[in-house]
Design a protein around this motif. Sequence first.
Motif, PDB file in Angstrom:
ATOM      1  N   GLY A 158      53.651  27.186 -14.247  1.00 57.81           N
ATOM      2  CA  GLY A 158      52.445  26.777 -14.947  1.00 57.81           C
ATOM      3  C   GLY A 158      51.185  27.135 -14.187  1.00 57.81           C
ATOM      4  O   GLY A 158      51.223  27.664 -13.068  1.00 57.81           O
ATOM      5  N   GLU A 159      50.052  26.829 -14.793  1.00 56.73           N
ATOM      6  CA  GLU A 159      48.732  27.106 -14.213  1.00 56.73           C
ATOM      7  C   GLU A 159      47.706  26.287 -14.981  1.00 56.73           C
ATOM      8  O   GLU A 159      47.779  26.176 -16.205  1.00 56.73           O
ATOM      9  N   ILE A 160      46.757  25.695 -14.258  1.00 56.84           N
ATOM     10  CA  ILE A 160      45.665  24.952 -14.884  1.00 56.84           C
ATOM     11  C   ILE A 160      44.350  25.577 -14.439  1.00 56.84           C
ATOM     12  O   ILE A 160      44.118  25.728 -13.231  1.00 56.84           O
ATOM     13  N   ASP A 161      43.500  25.946 -15.393  1.00 55.58           N
ATOM     14  CA  ASP A 161      42.225  26.586 -15.086  1.00 55.58           C
ATOM     15  C   ASP A 161      41.072  25.760 -15.671  1.00 55.58           C
ATOM     16  O   ASP A 161      41.004  25.556 -16.887  1.00 55.58           O
ATOM     17  N   TRP A 162      40.189  25.317 -14.786  1.00 57.44           N
ATOM     18  CA  TRP A 162      38.983  24.617 -15.246  1.00 57.44           C
ATOM     19  C   TRP A 162      38.045  24.434 -14.059  1.00 57.44           C
ATOM     20  O   TRP A 162      38.486  23.908 -13.037  1.00 57.44           O
ATOM     21  N   PRO A 163      36.806  24.891 -14.181  1.00 61.34           N
ATOM     22  CA  PRO A 163      36.249  25.625 -15.320  1.00 61.34           C
ATOM     23  C   PRO A 163      36.635  27.097 -15.233  1.00 61.34           C
ATOM     24  O   PRO A 163      36.960  27.588 -14.152  1.00 61.34           O
ATOM     25  N   GLU A 164      36.573  27.804 -16.341  1.00 62.79           N
ATOM     26  CA  GLU A 164      36.786  29.250 -16.329  1.00 62.79           C
ATOM     27  C   GLU A 164      35.783  29.901 -17.271  1.00 62.79           C
ATOM     28  O   GLU A 164      35.678  29.519 -18.436  1.00 62.79           O
ATOM     29  N   GLY A 165      35.063  30.898 -16.769  1.00 64.62           N
ATOM     30  CA  GLY A 165      34.106  31.595 -17.619  1.00 64.62           C
ATOM     31  C   GLY A 165      33.364  32.675 -16.865  1.00 64.62           C
ATOM     32  O   GLY A 165      33.248  32.629 -15.631  1.00 64.62           O
ATOM     33  N   ASP A 166      32.878  33.668 -17.597  1.00 62.13           N
ATOM     34  CA  ASP A 166      32.029  34.694 -17.003  1.00 62.13           C
ATOM     35  C   ASP A 166      30.742  34.051 -16.505  1.00 62.13           C
ATOM     36  O   ASP A 166      30.260  33.057 -17.069  1.00 62.13           O
ATOM     37  N   LEU A 167      30.165  34.596 -15.457  1.00 57.86           N
ATOM     38  CA  LEU A 167      29.020  33.968 -14.814  1.00 57.86           C
ATOM     39  C   LEU A 167      27.840  33.857 -15.766  1.00 57.86           C
ATOM     40  O   LEU A 167      27.410  34.840 -16.373  1.00 57.86           O
ATOM     41  N   GLY A 168      27.318  32.648 -15.888  1.00 63.19           N
ATOM     42  CA  GLY A 168      26.189  32.361 -16.743  1.00 63.19           C
ATOM     43  C   GLY A 168      26.547  31.927 -18.144  1.00 63.19           C
ATOM     44  O   GLY A 168      25.703  31.401 -18.870  1.00 63.19           O
ATOM     45  N   GLU A 169      27.795  32.137 -18.555  1.00 61.65           N
ATOM     46  CA  GLU A 169      28.206  31.812 -19.914  1.00 61.65           C
ATOM     47  C   GLU A 169      28.878  30.441 -19.972  1.00 61.65           C
ATOM     48  O   GLU A 169      29.059  29.769 -18.953  1.00 61.65           O
ATOM     49  N   THR A 170      29.243  30.015 -21.180  1.00 66.15           N
ATOM     50  CA  THR A 170      29.877  28.706 -21.337  1.00 66.15           C
ATOM     51  C   THR A 170      31.336  28.782 -20.907  1.00 66.15           C
ATOM     52  O   THR A 170      32.093  29.619 -21.400  1.00 66.15           O
TER      53      THR A 170
END
Length: 267
Positions: A158-170
């Motif tokens: 498994g894997e948990i990702d938070w936060p994840e996003g391109d820089l500056g975006e939501t």
Amino acid sequence: MTLNKTIALPLALVAAGALALGIAQQPVSASAATTSLPTGDVRSNGRTWHQAYREDFNTPAPLGSVLQKYPALTTYNGGRDTSGRGVYAPNRVLSVKDGNLDYWVHSENGQPLAATVMPAGWSTMTTGRVSVRYKTTDTAGYKFVGMLWPDRDDWNKGEIDWPEGDLGETPRPASGIPGSLRNGQLVFDHSVEKHTSTGTTSYHVATTEWDHGIVRFYWDDTLVSQTTKAVPQSPMRVALQAETAILGSVPQSSSGHVDVDWVSIWK
């Protein structure tokens, strides 16, 4: 994602409330959205979480000296990032200034540079609560993700990702379903991938609460989403990763920052 790691030295040594998704959450004893580093235990969703690690990044450290100034941290060194376009180069990316762990994402000699920090080293947990206060510049070609990653690098766990996003975006959360790895790809519970209403060019607090049978994702005290389908059962470690974006190009002229104000881990 896990090649050629360099261990700095062993490890050293929030939370939520709100109504979202139509689910009532119990109040907690401390606010995850505070501008100050939380200290002490947190009561959330019927459980007391005991603080196991905290770091406020108050000691300045120029490029190339972060691992000496902060020996609890562990980094990846060399090898390719998730997209395969960036190279992990902590000594060329990481510094500490103005009370922030600063990731300077940029290219040198045409090569995009990335960095992953495990704030509590190789320490693992089987449930946990992680809060990170951070901001980013609006920078094309790069992303940031806070991860809970299997301690033996077995993606099928498994894997948990938070936060994840391109820089500056939501940003949005993501969580992989344990045991679902097929043909080199893990299946994710896409129902949790709900974007925030705000971007990352100002400070926000992202909190992951990995409990027994459920993972909850909070943004400044508000529940963004949760999953009971994609919940790891094996030990995981915390990683904070600034790297090249999965989609699109990485302009050679792109140069930007991820600034982590503080990080706190409860078990």
